[in-house]
Design a protein around this motif. Structure first.
Motif, PDB file in Angstrom:
ATOM      1  N   ALA A 108       0.821  -1.206   0.000  1.00  0.00           N
ATOM      2  CA  ALA A 108       0.000   0.000   0.000  1.00  0.00           C
ATOM      3  C   ALA A 108       0.857   1.259   0.000  1.00  0.00           C
ATOM      4  CB  ALA A 108      -0.927  -0.004   1.219  1.00  0.00           C
ATOM      5  N   LYS A 113      -1.260   2.778  -2.703  1.00  0.00           N
ATOM      6  CA  LYS A 113      -2.594   2.188  -2.643  1.00  0.00           C
ATOM      7  C   LYS A 113      -3.203   2.356  -1.255  1.00  0.00           C
ATOM      8  CE  LYS A 113      -2.336   0.249  -6.800  1.00  0.00           C
ATOM      9  NZ  LYS A 113      -3.241   0.588  -7.923  1.00  0.00           N
ATOM     10  N   ASN A 116      -6.965   2.378  -0.868  1.00  0.00           N
ATOM     11  CA  ASN A 116      -7.691   1.241  -1.429  1.00  0.00           C
ATOM     12  C   ASN A 116      -8.427   0.509  -0.310  1.00  0.00           C
ATOM     13  OD1 ASN A 116      -8.106  -1.649  -2.289  1.00  0.00           O
ATOM     14  ND2 ASN A 116      -7.268  -0.839  -4.192  1.00  0.00           N
ATOM     15  N   LYS A 117      -9.745   0.514  -0.375  1.00  0.00           N
ATOM     16  CA  LYS A 117     -10.566  -0.074   0.691  1.00  0.00           C
ATOM     17  C   LYS A 117     -10.257  -1.552   0.891  1.00  0.00           C
ATOM     18  CE  LYS A 117     -15.429  -0.984   1.826  1.00  0.00           C
ATOM     19  NZ  LYS A 117     -16.841  -0.757   1.396  1.00  0.00           N
ATOM     20  N   LYS A 251     -11.872   9.216  -0.524  1.00  0.00           N
ATOM     21  CA  LYS A 251     -11.288   7.886  -0.342  1.00  0.00           C
ATOM     22  C   LYS A 251      -9.970   7.916   0.422  1.00  0.00           C
ATOM     23  CE  LYS A 251      -8.833   7.759  -4.789  1.00  0.00           C
ATOM     24  NZ  LYS A 251      -8.644   6.973  -6.027  1.00  0.00           N
TER      25      LYS A 251
END
Length: 281
Positions: A108, A113, A116-117, A251
């Motif tokens: 990540a 990332k 990113n969920k 996000k």
């Protein structure tokens, strides 16, 4: 912009804006007055009719952090119960959960990332497996105080420190400055180096450097780690605050949740380890 001691926060997406949000404010992330019928926190795209993604708010941070911690807690409880029924699973769960969690954080961070969920929730699940098994290993031979009681004390201590540092940050009792950031990052690097040195020394001598054997030096080292983790929260809160002010996309709150969870996990481990030292005496 100051950088956090938590590497996850450094590569979070940033969007420049003129927001006046503060971490903990009910109106965090609201943009300036809407124009042409736009909703606050969105910007018109001259090339398409689709609005830009809304800006991150403090509610997003709280919600996504809560979801992440919820997944971690559920998997940790399941992991603990499985290991309790079959202690042969403890070591594999610790190794696999720890390695997978570490790998996801590295992916990540360097793959950008963090928001990113799926990665964040996968990390929470892997870390839950790791923590459940590790909690069992720390407490299975505790005499006098039940393992559940000791774990509960560690959880309460962890969130006590978290909310205590949040109050310190919001009241401005300790301000996050470039100097404080350098001190915390330097201390964190020093602790990591000592941990690695103790691990390597453990292959050649019993107890390594004595940083994890439960003696006076180990107690002092755990207290230092707890202190550094506590101050790391200040840097994390400040970084989240700056992302909200910069009107980072919604996000990005998943990345904030990931960073806060990493610090919470480290703090919990150190508090539980410290409590286990006193129970073993």
């Amino acid at each position: 912009m100051r950088t956090s001691s938590n590497p996850v926060f450094r590569n979070l997406p940033k969007q420049q804006g003129g927001g006046y949000a503060t971490f903990g404010s009910a109106t965090a992330g609201a943009s300036q007055a809407a124009t042409f019928g736009q909703h606050p926190g969105t910007q018109a795209d001259p090339y398409t009719t689709q609005p830009a993604q809304r800006a991150m708010t403090i509610d997003d941070v709280v919600t996504k952090t809560g979801i992440t911690l919820g997944v971690l807690t559920v998997t940790a409880i399941i992991s603990y119960l499985l290991v309790q029924n079959n202690d042969g699973l403890a070591t594999p769960f610790v190794i696999v959960g720890g390695l997978v969690g570490f790998g996801l954080v590295m992916f990540a961070t360097f793959g950008r990332k963090m928001d990113n969920k799926a990665i964040v929730l996968a990390y929470a699940a892997a870390e839950g497996i790791f923590l459940g098994a590790l909690s069992f290993l720390f407490t299975f031979n505790i005499q006098g105080v039940g393992a559940g009681t000791l774990i509960s004390q560690a959880v309460l201590g962890t969130f006590g420190v978290f909310f205590g540092m949040l109050i310190v940050y919001k009241t401005g009792a300790i301000r996050v400055t470039p100097r404080l950031t350098r001190m915390v990052v330097g201390a964190l690097i020093g602790v990591v180096v000592l941990m690695l040195g103790n691990l390597v020394a453990g292959f050649f001598m019993d107890g390594g450097l004595g940083l994890r054997d439960g003696g006076p030096l180990a107690i002092i080292f755990s207290l230092v780690c707890i202190g550094i983790a506590a101050f790391s929260f200040l840097l994390d809160f400040d970084q989240a605050d700056q992302l909200i002010r910069a009107q980072a996309p919604e996000k990005a709150a998943w990345g904030v949740a990931l960073g806060l969870t990493i610090t919470l996990v480290w703090l919990y481990i150190e508090i539980l380890r410290l409590l286990s030292y006193f129970q073993n005496d």
